[in-house]
Design a protein around this motif. Structure first.
Motif, PDB file in Angstrom:
ATOM      1  N   GLN A 184     -43.184 -10.895  -2.694  1.00 21.58           N
ATOM      2  CA  GLN A 184     -43.554 -12.264  -2.341  1.00 21.58           C
ATOM      3  C   GLN A 184     -42.838 -13.298  -3.205  1.00 21.58           C
ATOM      4  OE1 GLN A 184     -47.789 -12.941  -2.056  1.00 21.58           O
ATOM      5  NE2 GLN A 184     -48.161 -11.041  -0.939  1.00 21.58           N
ATOM      6  N   TYR A 214     -33.450 -10.202   5.258  1.00 21.01           N
ATOM      7  CA  TYR A 214     -33.299 -11.652   5.333  1.00 21.01           C
ATOM      8  C   TYR A 214     -33.424 -12.327   3.970  1.00 21.01           C
ATOM      9  CZ  TYR A 214     -34.285 -10.639  10.237  1.00 21.01           C
ATOM     10  OH  TYR A 214     -34.255 -10.125  11.507  1.00 21.01           O
ATOM     11  N   LEU A 215     -33.823 -11.571   2.943  1.00 22.04           N
ATOM     12  CA  LEU A 215     -34.093 -12.170   1.640  1.00 22.04           C
ATOM     13  C   LEU A 215     -33.181 -11.644   0.548  1.00 22.04           C
ATOM     14  CD1 LEU A 215     -37.960 -11.881   1.922  1.00 22.04           C
ATOM     15  CD2 LEU A 215     -36.683 -14.006   2.005  1.00 22.04           C
ATOM     16  N   MET A 260     -39.915 -15.089  -1.542  1.00 21.00           N
ATOM     17  CA  MET A 260     -40.115 -16.097  -0.490  1.00 21.00           C
ATOM     18  C   MET A 260     -41.352 -16.936  -0.772  1.00 21.00           C
ATOM     19  SD  MET A 260     -41.360 -13.615   2.614  1.00 21.00           S
ATOM     20  CE  MET A 260     -42.599 -12.344   2.358  1.00 21.00           C
ATOM     21  N   VAL A 294     -42.554  -7.373   1.419  1.00 19.77           N
ATOM     22  CA  VAL A 294     -41.131  -7.339   1.766  1.00 19.77           C
ATOM     23  C   VAL A 294     -40.684  -5.888   1.713  1.00 19.77           C
ATOM     24  CG1 VAL A 294     -38.814  -8.069   1.111  1.00 19.77           C
ATOM     25  CG2 VAL A 294     -40.735  -9.647   0.862  1.00 19.77           C
ATOM     26  N   MET A 347     -38.162 -18.840   8.053  1.00 17.63           N
ATOM     27  CA  MET A 347     -39.040 -17.851   7.432  1.00 17.63           C
ATOM     28  C   MET A 347     -40.505 -18.211   7.648  1.00 17.63           C
ATOM     29  SD  MET A 347     -39.453 -15.042   5.873  1.00 17.63           S
ATOM     30  CE  MET A 347     -37.745 -14.662   5.482  1.00 17.63           C
ATOM     31  N   GLN A 402     -29.329 -14.347   4.655  1.00 17.44           N
ATOM     32  CA  GLN A 402     -30.562 -15.074   4.378  1.00 17.44           C
ATOM     33  C   GLN A 402     -30.803 -16.134   5.448  1.00 17.44           C
ATOM     34  OE1 GLN A 402     -30.213 -16.589   0.383  1.00 17.44           O
ATOM     35  NE2 GLN A 402     -31.175 -14.795  -0.515  1.00 17.44           N
ATOM     36  N   TRP A 423     -35.725 -21.510   5.011  1.00 20.07           N
ATOM     37  CA  TRP A 423     -37.172 -21.449   4.810  1.00 20.07           C
ATOM     38  C   TRP A 423     -37.961 -21.845   6.054  1.00 20.07           C
ATOM     39  CZ3 TRP A 423     -38.122 -18.217   1.444  1.00 20.07           C
ATOM     40  CH2 TRP A 423     -37.489 -18.163   0.215  1.00 20.07           C
ATOM     41  N   ALA A 460     -41.995 -20.235   1.279  1.00 19.63           N
ATOM     42  CA  ALA A 460     -42.441 -20.022   2.656  1.00 19.63           C
ATOM     43  C   ALA A 460     -43.898 -19.576   2.697  1.00 19.63           C
ATOM     44  CB  ALA A 460     -41.551 -18.989   3.342  1.00 19.63           C
TER      45      ALA A 460
END
Length: 335
Positions: A150, A199-200, A153, A178, A212, A206, A209, A156
């Motif tokens: 976490q 995606y991260l 991101m 994730v 996301m 990437q 946000w 988000a």
């Protein structure tokens, strides 16, 4: 290298939170406290000068921190199983092939980094070090990083949680993780929401946000529905969204724009084209727009009219809105 059976290790406990630990975990998965596994029982009579972990006097390198600890007692040839250690695999480098015990990160004979195959022994992999982790671990036992991912991101997640509070969606205890692979929710574990680390972690792919936030909200829609599965079987749900037992439409390679915040003009009976694939996706997309628009039905219904949507789209938002009110009412009655 393949992992051995964990039953070969005696359990210990974290001195900070009393969590049960597997032997040679670097960090406590609950509180993140760094662990030190010294030679407390005098098995080998040796500890690494740099990290304080148990080693053998025949080692040339510390298998835990990788430092050079060679001296006159070090073995000239790689051994299979020195005193005080078990043999689980050989060093992956052909010029060495010395014996190693799980979870040694460095070969004690040549000092090279080796990797273990965690598949099947853990529920997932850490997005930071790719070590094995379980879904309910807060910290990775190998690198000490956020086992959920976490932290990758946080903006988000903060935004999504703020939207859920503003819309007053009752908390159902979801947990965002994730993990490698496709983003989604397993119906057997409705509270676990997995987001593809692709995606991260990979900077070349990437996503922004806002996208996301849309992806998270969409997957949370699935999680919410699986958690309230009785609602999916109700007559009002089937009337608005359809039968959840129907087959999915053919999978295509089209990209879903979770960044888009406006309703699409086609098809007329769904909020987006992706929603037309299946009633589950239809609900998740409806949930996404409802949350991102902060549950403002008046604005949503006005936009539906401007885009020429069918009456059924009105009913979908009204059905979701009414069910959220019902869940909140039931929670108040329990208090």
């Amino acid at each position: 290298m393949k992992l051995p059976k964990f039953e070969t290790y005696a359990a210990s406990y974290c001195t900070r939170c009393a969590r049960e630990l597997r032997r040679y975990w670097y960090f406590c998965p609950d509180c993140g406290k760094k662990q030190t596994w010294g030679d407390t029982n005098g098995v080998t009579g040796c500890e690494c000068y740099y990290c304080g972990w148990i080693v053998s006097d025949s080692f040339s390198y510390c298998p835990w921190c990788g430092k050079d600890i060679s001296d006159e007692a070090s073995s000239d040839v790689p051994l299979k199983k020195p005193r005080g250690f078990l043999f689980h695999a050989r060093c992956s480098y052909g010029s060495c092939r010395g014996g190693m015990q799980f979870p040694m990160h460095h070969c004690p004979w040549c000092g090279r980094v080796n990797y273990w195959d965690y598949e099947g022994e853990f529920e997932g992999t850490c997005p930071h070090c790719e070590g094995g982790v379980d879904d309910m671990m807060d910290y990775c036992p190998w690198c000490g990083g956020d086992a959920t991912g976490q932290d990758l991101m946080q903006p988000a997640i903060k935004r999504v949680r703020g939207l859920l509070r503003r819309v007053r969606v009752p908390d159902w205890g979801f947990r965002i993780l994730v993990r490698p692979g496709v983003s989604g929710v397993d119906p057997r574990y409705p509270k676990i929401v997995e987001i593809d680390g692709y995606y991260l972690v990979d900077r070349r792919h990437q996503i922004a946000w806002p996208a996301m936030v849309g992806l998270l909200t969409h997957e949370l829609g699935h999680s919410f529905l699986y958690h309230h599965w009785r609602f999916a079987r109700s007559r009002r749900f089937r009337r608005a969204f359809g039968d959840v037992d129907k087959a999915y439409r053919g999978v295509d390679e089209s990209w879903v724009s979770f960044r888009k915040r406006t309703l699409s003009k086609t098809p007329v009976n769904h909020v987006t084209a992706y929603a037309s694939k299946h009633p589950l996706e239809d609900f998740a997309e409806t949930f996404r727009f409802y949350v991102i628009r902060r549950g403002r039905l008046k604005d949503l219904l006005a936009e539906i009219g401007r885009h020429g949507k069918g009456v059924i789209v009105y009913e979908k938002f009204l059905t979701l809105h009414a069910y959220l009110q019902e869940v909140r009412r039931r929670q108040r009655e329990k208090q």
